[in-house]
Design a protein around this motif. Structure first.
Motif, PDB file in Angstrom:
ATOM      1  N   LYS A   1      52.419  22.405  59.559  1.00  0.00           N
ATOM      2  CA  LYS A   1      51.391  23.447  59.644  1.00  0.00           C
ATOM      3  C   LYS A   1      50.271  23.190  58.627  1.00  0.00           C
ATOM      4  CE  LYS A   1      50.750  28.421  59.181  1.00  0.00           C
ATOM      5  NZ  LYS A   1      51.392  29.696  58.793  1.00  0.00           N
ATOM      6  N   ALA A   2      50.641  22.827  57.401  1.00  0.00           N
ATOM      7  CA  ALA A   2      49.646  22.598  56.342  1.00  0.00           C
ATOM      8  C   ALA A   2      48.754  21.397  56.649  1.00  0.00           C
ATOM      9  CB  ALA A   2      50.340  22.411  54.991  1.00  0.00           C
ATOM     10  N   VAL A   3      49.319  20.321  57.193  1.00  0.00           N
ATOM     11  CA  VAL A   3      48.470  19.158  57.498  1.00  0.00           C
ATOM     12  C   VAL A   3      47.599  19.428  58.720  1.00  0.00           C
ATOM     13  CG1 VAL A   3      49.951  17.464  56.344  1.00  0.00           C
ATOM     14  CG2 VAL A   3      50.265  17.883  58.774  1.00  0.00           C
ATOM     15  N   ARG A   4      48.118  20.167  59.675  1.00  0.00           N
ATOM     16  CA  ARG A   4      47.304  20.519  60.848  1.00  0.00           C
ATOM     17  C   ARG A   4      46.137  21.423  60.461  1.00  0.00           C
ATOM     18  NH1 ARG A   4      51.989  21.302  65.437  1.00  0.00           N
ATOM     19  NH2 ARG A   4      51.559  19.322  66.500  1.00  0.00           N
ATOM     20  N   ASN A   5      46.368  22.341  59.535  1.00  0.00           N
ATOM     21  CA  ASN A   5      45.319  23.265  59.084  1.00  0.00           C
ATOM     22  C   ASN A   5      44.360  22.627  58.090  1.00  0.00           C
ATOM     23  OD1 ASN A   5      46.494  25.281  60.602  1.00  0.00           O
ATOM     24  ND2 ASN A   5      47.545  26.227  58.877  1.00  0.00           N
ATOM     25  N   GLY A   6      44.710  21.455  57.592  1.00  0.00           N
ATOM     26  CA  GLY A   6      43.879  20.804  56.590  1.00  0.00           C
ATOM     27  C   GLY A   6      44.166  21.287  55.172  1.00  0.00           C
ATOM     28  N   ASP A   7      45.241  22.056  54.997  1.00  0.00           N
ATOM     29  CA  ASP A   7      45.597  22.532  53.660  1.00  0.00           C
ATOM     30  C   ASP A   7      46.177  21.422  52.791  1.00  0.00           C
ATOM     31  OD1 ASP A   7      44.765  25.106  54.303  1.00  0.00           O
ATOM     32  OD2 ASP A   7      46.747  25.675  55.054  1.00  0.00           O
ATOM     33  N   LEU A   8      46.803  20.439  53.426  1.00  0.00           N
ATOM     34  CA  LEU A   8      47.318  19.256  52.741  1.00  0.00           C
ATOM     35  C   LEU A   8      46.796  18.031  53.472  1.00  0.00           C
ATOM     36  CD1 LEU A   8      51.146  19.853  52.094  1.00  0.00           C
ATOM     37  CD2 LEU A   8      49.385  19.500  50.379  1.00  0.00           C
ATOM     38  N   PRO A   9      46.285  17.054  52.739  1.00  0.00           N
ATOM     39  CA  PRO A   9      45.867  15.823  53.413  1.00  0.00           C
ATOM     40  C   PRO A   9      47.092  14.988  53.787  1.00  0.00           C
ATOM     41  CG  PRO A   9      45.505  15.633  51.053  1.00  0.00           C
ATOM     42  CD  PRO A   9      45.989  17.029  51.303  1.00  0.00           C
ATOM     43  N   ALA A  10      47.017  14.333  54.936  1.00  0.00           N
ATOM     44  CA  ALA A  10      48.079  13.436  55.388  1.00  0.00           C
ATOM     45  C   ALA A  10      47.532  12.018  55.351  1.00  0.00           C
ATOM     46  CB  ALA A  10      48.522  13.804  56.797  1.00  0.00           C
ATOM     47  N   PHE A  11      48.353  11.094  54.850  1.00  0.00           N
ATOM     48  CA  PHE A  11      47.937   9.702  54.687  1.00  0.00           C
ATOM     49  C   PHE A  11      48.851   8.781  55.482  1.00  0.00           C
ATOM     50  CE2 PHE A  11      46.657  12.035  50.944  1.00  0.00           C
ATOM     51  CZ  PHE A  11      45.334  11.669  50.813  1.00  0.00           C
TER      52      PHE A  11
END
Length: 166
Positions: A76-86
């Motif tokens: 949820k956080a990576v989809r919302n942009g709250d956490l960056p995914a690398f």
């Protein structure tokens, strides 16, 4: 007037002194309470599901492990942009389509079998305690052989928990 200037000057210096005492380096304060840093970083994987139901020891070790909420919250956080995914392989920041492709092909909610952690470890010799701080994590999802048995794990994406959040 001279008297009030002296009082004003004394108050200013007292305030500055008290303020400067409170402005300690955040990292130094953390380390003071947590002990000395003994790993920076340490990277390791933890199996979170048992790929072999006949392995009673692993079943017992993982009996109280439920990572569903962690996986759900991270996705949820990576989809919302709250956490960056690398990207695990070259560390580039994943675009939304790249991220969605990994999530879709991996079925992380049901197939996360291990988690790779990057942590800092702090040892407090006075309290005889070890504190771990997770900096990054990556879910490994199960891949199967032709008979449907877990062959291994494939990297999904890395999240940096220390990254600036929205």
């Amino acid at each position: 007037m001279k008297f009030s200037n002296k009082i004003l000057t004394a108050l200013i210096f007292s305030g500055l002194f008290l303020f400067s005492c409170q402005q300690r380096d955040k990292q130094a304060l953390l380390e003071e309470h947590a002990g000395i840093k003994i790993a920076n970083p340490i990277i390791y994987e933890v199996m979170v599901t048992n790929p072999n139901p006949e392995d009673d020891w692993k079943t017992e070790c993982l009996a109280n492990t439920n990572i569903h909420n962690l996986v759900k919250d991270i996705i949820k956080a990576v989809r919302n942009g709250d956490l960056p995914a690398f990207d695990y392989y070259d560390n580039h920041c994943l675009s939304k389509p790249e991220l969605e492709k990994i999530i879709a092909e991996s079925d992380l909610m049901n197939k996360t079998g291990n988690i790779q952690f990057e942590e800092e470890w702090f040892w407090d010799s006075k309290k005889l305690s070890l504190e771990k701080r997770v900096k990054k994590l990556m879910f490994g999802y199960e891949i199967y052989d032709a008979l449907g048995k877990v062959r291994g794990y494939k990297a999904s994406f890395v999240v940096d928990l220390d990254a600036d959040k929205k």
